[in-house]
Design an enzyme around this catalytic site. Structure first.
Site, PDB file in Angstrom:
ATOM      1  N   HIS A  46       0.881  -1.188   0.000  1.00  0.00           N
ATOM      2  CA  HIS A  46       0.000   0.000   0.000  1.00  0.00           C
ATOM      3  C   HIS A  46       0.912   1.230   0.000  1.00  0.00           C
ATOM      4  O   HIS A  46       1.605   1.483  -0.979  1.00  0.00           O
ATOM      5  CB  HIS A  46      -0.927  -0.106   1.218  1.00  0.00           C
ATOM      6  CG  HIS A  46      -2.076   0.838   1.231  1.00  0.00           C
ATOM      7  ND1 HIS A  46      -2.425   1.628   0.185  1.00  0.00           N
ATOM      8  CD2 HIS A  46      -2.984   1.118   2.213  1.00  0.00           C
ATOM      9  CE1 HIS A  46      -3.486   2.359   0.496  1.00  0.00           C
ATOM     10  NE2 HIS A  46      -3.849   2.069   1.730  1.00  0.00           N
ATOM     11  N   HIS A  81      -2.470  -2.310  -9.894  1.00  0.00           N
ATOM     12  CA  HIS A  81      -3.415  -1.724  -8.953  1.00  0.00           C
ATOM     13  C   HIS A  81      -4.678  -2.561  -8.955  1.00  0.00           C
ATOM     14  O   HIS A  81      -5.082  -3.060 -10.002  1.00  0.00           O
ATOM     15  CB  HIS A  81      -3.744  -0.280  -9.374  1.00  0.00           C
ATOM     16  CG  HIS A  81      -4.294   0.531  -8.260  1.00  0.00           C
ATOM     17  ND1 HIS A  81      -5.614   0.495  -7.915  1.00  0.00           N
ATOM     18  CD2 HIS A  81      -3.693   1.393  -7.413  1.00  0.00           C
ATOM     19  CE1 HIS A  81      -5.804   1.305  -6.892  1.00  0.00           C
ATOM     20  NE2 HIS A  81      -4.665   1.857  -6.554  1.00  0.00           N
ATOM     21  N   ASP A  89       2.666   5.464  -6.937  1.00  0.00           N
ATOM     22  CA  ASP A  89       3.937   5.320  -6.225  1.00  0.00           C
ATOM     23  C   ASP A  89       5.141   5.207  -7.135  1.00  0.00           C
ATOM     24  O   ASP A  89       6.272   5.276  -6.674  1.00  0.00           O
ATOM     25  CB  ASP A  89       3.888   4.080  -5.318  1.00  0.00           C
ATOM     26  CG  ASP A  89       2.989   4.309  -4.134  1.00  0.00           C
ATOM     27  OD1 ASP A  89       3.037   5.416  -3.596  1.00  0.00           O
ATOM     28  OD2 ASP A  89       2.248   3.387  -3.758  1.00  0.00           O
TER      29      ASP A  89
HETATM   30  N1  ACO Z   1       4.768  -6.884 -10.756  1.00  0.00           N
HETATM   31  C1  ACO Z   1       4.649  -8.090 -11.384  1.00  0.00           C
HETATM   32  N2  ACO Z   1       3.505  -8.757 -11.470  1.00  0.00           N
HETATM   33  C2  ACO Z   1       2.402  -8.217 -10.917  1.00  0.00           C
HETATM   34  C3  ACO Z   1       2.456  -6.958 -10.257  1.00  0.00           C
HETATM   35  C4  ACO Z   1       3.690  -6.301 -10.206  1.00  0.00           C
HETATM   36  N3  ACO Z   1       3.786  -5.131  -9.610  1.00  0.00           N
HETATM   37  N4  ACO Z   1       1.220  -6.665  -9.806  1.00  0.00           N
HETATM   38  C5  ACO Z   1       0.432  -7.678 -10.155  1.00  0.00           C
HETATM   39  N5  ACO Z   1       1.144  -8.620 -10.840  1.00  0.00           N
HETATM   40  C6  ACO Z   1       0.636  -9.847 -11.417  1.00  0.00           C
HETATM   41  C7  ACO Z   1       0.346 -10.890 -10.363  1.00  0.00           C
HETATM   42  O1  ACO Z   1       1.451 -11.718 -10.110  1.00  0.00           O
HETATM   43  C8  ACO Z   1      -0.805 -11.630 -11.010  1.00  0.00           C
HETATM   44  O2  ACO Z   1      -0.264 -12.475 -11.987  1.00  0.00           O
HETATM   45  P1  ACO Z   1      -0.907 -13.941 -12.240  1.00  0.00           P
HETATM   46  O3  ACO Z   1      -2.289 -13.677 -12.761  1.00  0.00           O
HETATM   47  O4  ACO Z   1       0.006 -14.593 -13.226  1.00  0.00           O
HETATM   48  O5  ACO Z   1      -0.913 -14.630 -10.903  1.00  0.00           O
HETATM   49  C9  ACO Z   1      -1.582 -10.546 -11.736  1.00  0.00           C
HETATM   50  O6  ACO Z   1      -0.611  -9.550 -12.036  1.00  0.00           O
HETATM   51  C10 ACO Z   1      -2.725  -9.965 -10.946  1.00  0.00           C
HETATM   52  O7  ACO Z   1      -2.187  -9.418  -9.736  1.00  0.00           O
HETATM   53  P2  ACO Z   1      -2.874  -9.506  -8.325  1.00  0.00           P
HETATM   54  O8  ACO Z   1      -1.796  -9.664  -7.296  1.00  0.00           O
HETATM   55  O9  ACO Z   1      -3.977 -10.533  -8.361  1.00  0.00           O
HETATM   56  O10 ACO Z   1      -3.536  -8.084  -8.239  1.00  0.00           O
HETATM   57  P3  ACO Z   1      -4.099  -7.417  -6.927  1.00  0.00           P
HETATM   58  O11 ACO Z   1      -5.204  -6.558  -7.365  1.00  0.00           O
HETATM   59  O12 ACO Z   1      -4.362  -8.432  -5.877  1.00  0.00           O
HETATM   60  O13 ACO Z   1      -2.858  -6.560  -6.395  1.00  0.00           O
HETATM   61  C11 ACO Z   1      -1.346  -4.800  -6.057  1.00  0.00           C
HETATM   62  C12 ACO Z   1      -2.728  -5.212  -6.600  1.00  0.00           C
HETATM   63  C13 ACO Z   1      -1.208  -5.277  -4.588  1.00  0.00           C
HETATM   64  C14 ACO Z   1      -1.232  -3.279  -6.070  1.00  0.00           C
HETATM   65  C15 ACO Z   1      -0.255  -5.468  -6.928  1.00  0.00           C
HETATM   66  O14 ACO Z   1      -0.397  -5.026  -8.274  1.00  0.00           O
HETATM   67  C16 ACO Z   1       1.146  -5.179  -6.413  1.00  0.00           C
HETATM   68  O15 ACO Z   1       1.619  -5.883  -5.541  1.00  0.00           O
HETATM   69  N6  ACO Z   1       1.837  -4.124  -6.962  1.00  0.00           N
HETATM   70  C17 ACO Z   1       3.144  -3.745  -6.483  1.00  0.00           C
HETATM   71  C18 ACO Z   1       3.027  -2.969  -5.194  1.00  0.00           C
HETATM   72  C19 ACO Z   1       2.505  -1.556  -5.427  1.00  0.00           C
HETATM   73  O16 ACO Z   1       2.948  -0.845  -6.317  1.00  0.00           O
HETATM   74  N7  ACO Z   1       1.548  -1.149  -4.557  1.00  0.00           N
HETATM   75  C20 ACO Z   1       1.002   0.186  -4.599  1.00  0.00           C
HETATM   76  C21 ACO Z   1      -0.430   0.156  -4.988  1.00  0.00           C
HETATM   77  S1  ACO Z   1      -1.046   1.786  -5.115  1.00  0.00           S
HETATM   78  C22 ACO Z   1      -1.309   2.241  -3.525  1.00  0.00           C
HETATM   79  O17 ACO Z   1      -1.587   1.504  -2.648  1.00  0.00           O
HETATM   80  C23 ACO Z   1      -1.179   3.650  -3.276  1.00  0.00           C
END
Ligand code: ACO
Length: 443
Positions: free
Chosen positions: A268, A307, A363
């Protein structure tokens, strides 16, 4: 003729139910009438991590993640970032309308009058180790404020809510700056109420021996816009924490301390810190392809990408790139921006990211600007928390005044053991089953 209802047939019993659809949703409680016997509890809706559950009605923030739209109280984020100030946007978010001049002046004055904290808060800060993370200090001292303002328990009194909102908006930057100064062993700087909200924060952070701190206009404006961009984001993890904890009718300092704790996590508000660490690890543009391959193999995440809601470019990330230029004119370019831009270019052209609709989020670039302005990485989520305080307050207040809201208490699907009876230790069966050993290893 089309009807706003959903017809559900329970194939276990053959019974059919007609459920009302309102605002594009059905009521989860309507499923409870679907039973296989009189003593059946009724059907539950299973939704881990609340992926498809609207937990409240809200009028604060609108997001269309597919189109990359973000609006506060109906106003597009792009217009607010260009024309508004954080003080004005905070008013809009908390009160629902843009203020007239008199109301804006009163609002800013009242918040400014609450920027000081009790001397004992400084003693709490002194109690932390020199290397304590400033988010840990912010969470703790925000919660501690509740002990100074026992009147904050009067959450159904509108005047009390307004007063706590002014206090929280006034004091969060002060707590943040105290945490930073403590980590450097620098004397604390009193608020300067002649300065703007962002200007005063910069003064409390960076003032040294000068009589009066003069914030650089480019920094002051950049920080103000960053606060606007972070002010609210509807039912995100921390807003949900503020609502869930606040639903126990605890005071707003405790509810917002829990929201701050939720923001601390790397998925987050901690992501901007993780982005800088990632860019530093990559080190140079020529190492990006290797890093991207690692991400695709699941060895790392591309931090600042992806996201839960945005499946398009996060509009805040676009605005942040524009501010970056103004800041870099003052400071010179942060070399990490070249790695970030190339990383973005490669990722946006790569099938892995295209198929999963992964775009830069807020971010991805914010940390690079914060770093150029002289903020240490550990302060990034703290800056996020300062801006987000207005959103938490609006969400919390909406929850408190919503007659439909009760204490938040989800259900579970219990998949554990059926009843077992206690045996003294010497009578317990051996050897332990494989399943049981695996379970214990995970705990
Ligand atoms: N890098 C690589 N792969 C990713 C990323 C990433 N940053 N984000 C998602 N994916 C992939 C997942 O591995 C998943 O792949 P799969 O279908 O092969 O298993 C797919 O994309 C879907 O991702 P989920 O994890 O199911 O998406 P979710 O909605 O649960 O997560 C989140 C969203 C937590 C923001 C995620 O994208 C992440 O961890 N991003 C990196 C951390 C980040 O930047 N957080 C800031 C968010 S903005 C904020 O809070 C202000």
């Amino acid at each position: 003729m089309a009807k706003d209802t959903l017809t559900v047939t329970d194939n276990r019993t053959g019974k059919t139910f007609e459920l009302d659809i309102a605002d594009g949703s059905i009521r989860a409680m309507d499923f409870r009438q679907m039973k296989i016997s009189d003593d059946d509890f009724g059907l539950l809706v299973y939704d881990p991590s609340l992926l498809n559950t609207a937990s409240c009605k809200s009028s604060v923030t609108y997001i269309d993640g597919d189109k990359g739209i973000l609006r506060y109280r109906g106003y597009p984020i792009e217009e607010l970032a260009e024309h508004s100030s954080y003080m004005e946007t905070a008013y809009l978010i908390v009160k629902g309308e843009l203020p007239d001049e008199q109301h804006l002046n009163d609002w800013s004055y009242n918040i400014t009058m609450h920027t000081m904290v009790h001397q004992n808060i400084e003693k709490f800060m002194d109690g932390f180790r020199y290397d304590a993370h400033p988010m840990g200090m912010l969470v703790s001292t925000c919660a501690a404020l509740s002990t100074f303002y026992p009147d904050a328990k009067e959450i159904f009194d509108v005047e009390s809510r307004r007063l706590q909102a002014r206090r929280l908006l006034g004091k969060m930057p002060t707590l943040a700056a105290l945490a930073y100064r403590h980590s450097l062993g620098l004397p604390y700087v009193l608020p300067d109420n002649d300065l703007s909200y962002a200007g005063n924060f910069l003064s409390m952070m960076f003032k040294m021996t000068e009589q009066k701190f003069q914030p650089k206009p480019a920094f002051e404006r950049a920080l103000d816009v960053l606060f606007i961009l972070h002010a609210d984001h509807e039912q995100n993890c921390s807003a949900n924490a503020a609502r869930a904890v606040g639903s126990s009718q605890v005071d707003p300092y405790s509810a917002i301390a829990s929201a701050t704790a939720a923001l601390y996590g790397p998925l987050h508000g901690g992501a901007n810190e993780a982005v800088i660490n990632m860019l530093n690890e990559i080190q140079s543009v020529d190492r990006i392809p290797e890093f991207i391959e690692g991400v695709k193999k699941g060895e790392a995440k591309l931090m600042g990408f992806g996201h839960r809601i945005y499946k398009n470019y996060d509009p805040r990330a676009r605005i942040i790139q524009e501010i970056a230029h103004d800041v870099f004119e003052e400071t010179g370019k942060n070399p990490l921006i070249d790695i970030a831009k190339e990383l973005e270019r490669i990722a946006l052209g790569d099938d892995y990211f295209i198929e999963r609709k992964l775009y830069p989020n807020v971010d991805f670039y914010s940390g690079i600007i914060y770093q150029a302005m002289g903020f240490p990485v550990s302060m990034f989520p703290v800056l996020f928390a300062i801006g987000r305080t207005s959103g938490w307050l609006a969400q919390w207040s909406e929850m408190v005044t919503d007659e439909e809201q009760k204490i938040t208490r989800p259900r579970q699907l219990y998949l554990g053991e059926d009843i077992r009876h206690y045996l003294p230790i010497y009578k317990r069966p051996e050897p332990m089953t494989k399943e049981r050993r695996l379970l214990l290893e995970r705990l």
